[in-house]
Design a protein around this motif. Structure first.
Motif, PDB file in Angstrom:
ATOM      1  N   THR A  34       0.854  -1.190   0.000  1.00  0.00           N
ATOM      2  CA  THR A  34       0.000   0.000   0.000  1.00  0.00           C
ATOM      3  C   THR A  34       0.892   1.243   0.000  1.00  0.00           C
ATOM      4  O   THR A  34       2.078   1.165   0.358  1.00  0.00           O
ATOM      5  CB  THR A  34      -0.874   0.045   1.278  1.00  0.00           C
ATOM      6  OG1 THR A  34       0.007   0.168   2.408  1.00  0.00           O
ATOM      7  CG2 THR A  34      -1.727  -1.207   1.434  1.00  0.00           C
ATOM      8  N   GLU A  36       0.873   3.515   2.141  1.00  0.00           N
ATOM      9  CA  GLU A  36       1.330   3.723   3.529  1.00  0.00           C
ATOM     10  C   GLU A  36       2.513   2.803   3.844  1.00  0.00           C
ATOM     11  O   GLU A  36       3.460   3.208   4.515  1.00  0.00           O
ATOM     12  CB  GLU A  36       0.190   3.431   4.519  1.00  0.00           C
ATOM     13  CG  GLU A  36      -0.994   4.398   4.426  1.00  0.00           C
ATOM     14  CD  GLU A  36      -1.865   4.187   3.182  1.00  0.00           C
ATOM     15  OE1 GLU A  36      -1.871   3.078   2.616  1.00  0.00           O
ATOM     16  OE2 GLU A  36      -2.534   5.163   2.753  1.00  0.00           O
ATOM     17  N   GLN A  37       2.459   1.575   3.357  1.00  0.00           N
ATOM     18  CA  GLN A  37       3.580   0.642   3.614  1.00  0.00           C
ATOM     19  C   GLN A  37       4.861   1.124   2.932  1.00  0.00           C
ATOM     20  O   GLN A  37       5.940   1.031   3.501  1.00  0.00           O
ATOM     21  CB  GLN A  37       3.215  -0.772   3.124  1.00  0.00           C
ATOM     22  CG  GLN A  37       2.258  -1.490   4.053  1.00  0.00           C
ATOM     23  CD  GLN A  37       1.683  -2.762   3.419  1.00  0.00           C
ATOM     24  OE1 GLN A  37       1.578  -2.889   2.193  1.00  0.00           O
ATOM     25  NE2 GLN A  37       1.304  -3.705   4.262  1.00  0.00           N
ATOM     26  N   ALA A  40       6.291   4.092   4.855  1.00  0.00           N
ATOM     27  CA  ALA A  40       6.851   3.752   6.167  1.00  0.00           C
ATOM     28  C   ALA A  40       7.975   2.719   6.068  1.00  0.00           C
ATOM     29  O   ALA A  40       8.489   2.267   7.086  1.00  0.00           O
ATOM     30  CB  ALA A  40       5.744   3.206   7.070  1.00  0.00           C
ATOM     31  N   PRO A 107       4.133   6.691  -3.122  1.00  0.00           N
ATOM     32  CA  PRO A 107       2.810   6.838  -2.497  1.00  0.00           C
ATOM     33  C   PRO A 107       2.025   8.022  -3.075  1.00  0.00           C
ATOM     34  O   PRO A 107       0.820   7.932  -3.321  1.00  0.00           O
ATOM     35  CB  PRO A 107       3.142   7.068  -1.017  1.00  0.00           C
ATOM     36  CG  PRO A 107       4.465   6.421  -0.822  1.00  0.00           C
ATOM     37  CD  PRO A 107       5.205   6.638  -2.112  1.00  0.00           C
TER      38      PRO A 107
END
Ligand SMILES: Cc1cc2nc3c(=O)[nH]c(=O)nc-3n(C[C@H](O)[C@H](O)[C@H](O)COP(=O)(O)OP(=O)(O)OC[C@H]3O[C@@H](n4cnc5c(N)ncnc54)[C@H](O)[C@@H]3O)c2cc1C
Length: 410
Positions: A34, A36-37, A40, A107
């Motif tokens: 994703t 977000e993954q 991060a 992202p």
């Protein structure tokens, strides 16, 4: 409306996917992570990109960091060891380069892809999924980078020069590096037989920073990354190697701190060229793209540039196909159009993984004497095809250098 499915939300897949959306195609983009993954996660690349590749992003409205990313204005190349420098030249590039941390860029582009009407699917694509996409789409493109699924494409033995990694590669994202006293640069230092240190500015989560790229010859004295088990040890070893093998750069590195605990990476890759058509168990075929087909060592900083250029070539080929079938003739021809360019990048990069040929050494010496020759070589990072044939052939190198003297006299 034609449907294209692309596996992999990296530089190549996202750029192509967004480009196709803008031309009215229905696009499915498959990502195993994703946004977000990715944001991060660990750093994956140093992604320094130059004018032509950035231009293709700009054409799609995707150059979103032009104001905040510190520019890379030139190239500075030094060859030497603890006893001194054998080569030392620098030149500005005709347009600046930039490096936007892929943890920021991908992202943001994934959100942009969805905003422009794309269908983002989060799943790990295996053979079964590829069969499903092939059944439901007019064309399936695999842009999964170094992901396992890329092994579906057969290695091209004729076009692949190496069958093992040539470097252990270490990345370190830092704050606190002293700026160069002249202009920001793709700052390349070569210690023959030992390895290379390449540095340039970037933008990352915590703002502008610098990237340290250490390319360590396998089994050589810089190949000590097995000793490292924490981010702090990684940074300490990077600084120690710079002090020992590239001492002219050490004063810039006295007060470094990591940008974040995931701002380090160590890896190895085997430079490989693959055949462009992957055959699924059903007999259906898919087309590979960018790193899946042409994987180069990052020593010359070309992979993201290649991915952007590949996306541009593939988009134009898809548009030109109109309503015709995306058959195997189309797939092979589309890759060959990309390979027309990418082969020169592979040649440039592979040349730098071996001891430099006399022709390149002769050109480097001329760069130190003649700023126009230096500018020509600096700009070749944007377009390595322009180095041919003189970078690789001593007679051609002499002719190339002489042409600058003649131009001066005329
Ligand atoms: C250490 C290092 C430093 C580098 N430095 C530079 C540099 O300075 N300049 C430069 O131009 N290039 C550099 N590169 C190379 C550059 O990062 C790559 O060439 C570029 O990112 C390739 O883009 P891509 O879209 O082909 O693949 P990627 O960017 O790898 O994207 C592939 C995507 O596919 C996803 N994926 C994989 N398998 C699957 C699956 N089965 N299903 C769904 N999704 C999947 C992955 O998670 C990933 O998001 C560097 C590379 C490394 C390793």
């Amino acid at each position: 409306m034609r449907t294209i499915t692309i596996v992999g939300a990296g530089q190549a897949g996202l750029q192509l996917g967004i480009g196709l959306l803008q031309h009215g195609y229905r696009v499915n983009l498959i990502s195993n992570r994703t946004p977000e993954q990715i944001a991060a996660g660990r750093v994956l690349s140093s992604q320094s990109m130059y004018d032509m590749a950035l231009g293709f992003e700009r054409e799609l409205g995707l150059a979103l960091w032009d104001d905040e990313c510190p520019p890379t204005h030139g190239v500075h190349m030094r060859v030497g060891n603890g006893d001194g420098l054998l080569v030392d030249w620098r030149a500005r590039m005709k347009a600046p380069g930039q490096s936007v941390d892929q943890r920021i860029k991908m992202p943001r582009w994934m959100n942009e892809f969805e905003r422009q009407g794309g269908n983002l699917v989060i799943e790990e694509a295996g053979l079964e999924e590829l069969e499903r996409y092939a059944e439901q789409s007019d064309l399936v493109i695999v842009a999964s980078g170094k992901g396992e699924i890329g092994k579906l494409f057969e290695r091209d033995a004729e076009r692949s020069q190496f069958d093992r990694p040539m470097r252990t590669i270490s990345l370190t994202y830092v704050h606190g590096m002293l700026p160069r006293s002249d202009y920001s640069a793709l700052n390349i230092s070569i210690n023959p037989g030992i390895g290379e240190y390449v540095n340039f500015p970037c933008i990352t989560h915590s703002g502008p920073g610098d990237i340290i790229n250490l390319e360590c010859i396998e089994g050589g004295p810089m190949d000590r990354w097995g000793e490292v088990s924490t981010p702090a040890e990684h940074l300490a070893l990077a600084v120690e190697l710079i002090e020992e093998f590239f001492p002219w750069e050490a004063p810039r590195c006295r007060n470094l701190r990591l940008t974040d605990e995931l701002g380090t990476l160590v890896g190895r890759l085997t430079p490989t060229v693959r055949k462009p058509i992957g055959v699924l168990p059903s007999g259906r075929t898919v087309l590979g793209m960018a790193d899946v087909l042409v994987l180069n060592d990052p020593i010359t900083g070309q992979g993201s540039n290649n991915a952007s250029k590949c996306a541009n070539v593939y988009m134009k080929a898809i548009l030109a196909q109109g309503a015709d079938a995306f058959d195997d003739t189309f797939k092979q021809a589309t890759f060959e159009r990309y390979w027309d360019y990418a082969q020169w990048v592979t040649r440039f990069t592979n040349t730098h993984l071996l001891p430099p040929p006399d022709s390149a050494l002769r050109v480097f010496a001329a760069c130190a004497e003649n700023p126009r020759i230096a500018a020509t070589v600096a700009n070749a990072f944007d377009d390595p095809k322009s180095l041919t044939p003189w970078y690789y052939d001593l007679d051609e190198a002499e002719r190339f250098i002489a042409s600058f003297a003649l131009a001066k006299e005329a």
